[in-house]
Design an enzyme around this catalytic site. Structure first.
Site, PDB file in Angstrom:
ATOM      1  N   SER A 119       0.844  -1.193   0.000  1.00 18.48           N
ATOM      2  CA  SER A 119       0.000   0.000   0.000  1.00 18.48           C
ATOM      3  C   SER A 119       0.881   1.245   0.000  1.00 18.48           C
ATOM      4  CB  SER A 119      -0.924  -0.002   1.214  1.00 18.48           C
ATOM      5  OG  SER A 119      -0.155  -0.156   2.390  1.00 18.48           O
ATOM      6  N   CYS A 120       1.970   1.221  -0.785  1.00 24.71           N
ATOM      7  CA  CYS A 120       2.863   2.376  -0.874  1.00 24.71           C
ATOM      8  C   CYS A 120       2.064   3.608  -1.290  1.00 24.71           C
ATOM      9  CB  CYS A 120       3.979   2.124  -1.884  1.00 24.71           C
ATOM     10  SG  CYS A 120       5.075   0.795  -1.384  1.00 24.71           S
TER      11      CYS A 120
END
Lengths: 327, 94
Positions: free
Chosen positions: A238-239
């Protein structure tokens, strides 16, 4: 779609068929904020690196999608601590029990209103049911919150972090980070020179206006144009440019979004109500390594007279990820 | 150290499999694209994840792929693209 490739693990979802996206963003509970803050404090102090945390989250196997996002992050942190000998299970259980006991409040039976009849100002005084209310209702915190509290307490006892570190992160994620991206975009709408600098070298341009991002990553700014529509995803985890935009919305972390954006971006955008004409190129950015992305939306029409401050109120988070466009 | 590739070079992402932590998604392995930009040099995340001391510093590139080259039966337009960050040790000459 090529169905023959070998996924690295449960997290490697780019290209999967998946369900429609729930585009609502659920607000975070206190325990989610606490778990997030602990993870950020631990990784920014390099007590445990982000890549170690990711590795151990990926190693959860089937559990990965069976438990929630914050729960699996907590579990991977715990597993690393045990593996590295930061604490053992005996200490962990002892501290966790203590944390649970701090939440134990005696359950007091509410009085039966029918039996209460006392004197006020010399007159009999009856009570209604509504005079007696529980202070709290609903379920208590989930079990992983106590795990998180125990892990944090052990780190605090070891002098690695402080309560203030966690409180500061919660405060920044609530009130500081989400406003930065909005301010940056409003400035870019208002100031063409800054817009050019932002597109050329976003991290430097942002720093030049006095916003120092607490991140190792670089920021790349992609401007939406008449011919290209940009959209960002991280297929592996979930950068997200957290220190610029705050926490990613729940849909950004969802399996559906992460799976589908890369192979059917038009369909995904349509689910957000964004219809991209056939004549436009869609460019998907998989934020899979060390860069973070800020999408610069076009300035809304009829805003020529607005100040930077007024413009910032028109900036919505969804524009900055590329799932929606201003009217 | 010089970077092996320069902007617009044609590259193919290595199609080997991997164990442990790795930032090269499976869907892009074996696909052909071009170098969009050189992002700089970063410690190899595959080694950081294993707590290796002094992880190797590797060049990271942003690579551009045509969606038509990535997915069989891609339903969008010919001009649609996807860009990812790929470390040098995952890239081969096209």
């Amino acid at each position: 779609m090529d169905k023959n490739y070998l996924k690295m693990g449960p997290h490697d979802v780019g290209g999967e068929e998946s369900l429609p996206i729930d585009t609502t963003d659920n607000n975070m509970t206190h325990w989610e904020k606490y778990a997030n803050a602990l993870r950020i404090v631990v990784s920014s102090k390099r007590i445990i690196t982000l890549d170690e945390l990711r590795y151990h989250t990926e190693a959860l196997g089937d559990q990965y999608f069976e438990i929630g996002y914050f729960e699996r992050n907590c579990l991977s942190l715990h597993n690393i601590c045990i593996q590295k000998g930061i604490y053992d299970m005996e200490l962990f259980q002892k501290i966790k029990s203590k944390k649970i006991s701090e939440f134990d409040v005696p359950i007091v039976d509410l009085p039966d209103v029918a039996t209460i009849n006392h004197i006020h100002d010399g007159k009999p005084h009856l009570h209604n049911v509504s005079d007696f209310q529980e202070d709290e209702s609903g379920d208590g915190p989930p079990d992983y919150y106590f795990d998180t509290l125990a892990i944090a307490q052990i780190f605090i006892d070891q002098g690695l972090i402080t309560n203030d570190d966690i409180a500061l992160k919660i405060e920044q994620f609530d009130n500081v980070f989400p406003n930065r991206g909005k301010a940056v975009v409003a400035k870019a709408w208002h100031d063409n020179l800054f817009k050019e600098e932002l597109i050329k070298d976003a991290k430097k341009a942002i720093s030049d206006i006095g916003i120092e991002l607490e991140t190792f990553a670089d920021i790349i700014c992609m401007p939406q144009t008449d011919t290209v529509h940009h959209i960002v995803v991280c297929t592996l985890c979930s950068c997200y440019p957290r220190t610029l935009l705050g926490m990613p919305p729940s849909w950004y972390k969802s399996r559906s979004y992460r799976s589908r954006v890369v192979h059917e971006p038009r369909e995904v955008l349509a689910e957000f109500g964004t219809i991209v004409p056939e004549s436009k190129e869609i460019k998907v950015h998989d934020s899979n390594a060390d860069m973070r992305y800020l999408i610069l939306p076009p300035r809304p029409s009829n805003t020529e007279d607005l100040s930077e401050q007024e413009l910032s109120k028109l900036v919505e988070r969804d524009y900055l990820v590329g799932v929606r466009l201003p009217k | 150290m010089d970077s092996k590739f320069k902007i617009n070079d044609e590259v193919i992402v290595d199609s080997r499999s991997s164990t442990g932590h790795c930032r090269t998604p499976a869907y892009i392995r074996g696909k052909k694209g071009i170098i969009e930009r050189i992002c700089g040099r970063f410690p190899n995340p595959e080694e950081i994840a294993l707590c290796k001391k002094d992880p190797k510093i590797v060049t990271l590139y942003r690579c551009r792929f045509k969606q038509m080259d990535v997915w069989d039966n891609y339903s969008g337009k010919d001009s649609d693209t996807i860009e990812l960050e790929i470390y040098e040790h995952w890239l081969n000459d096209a």
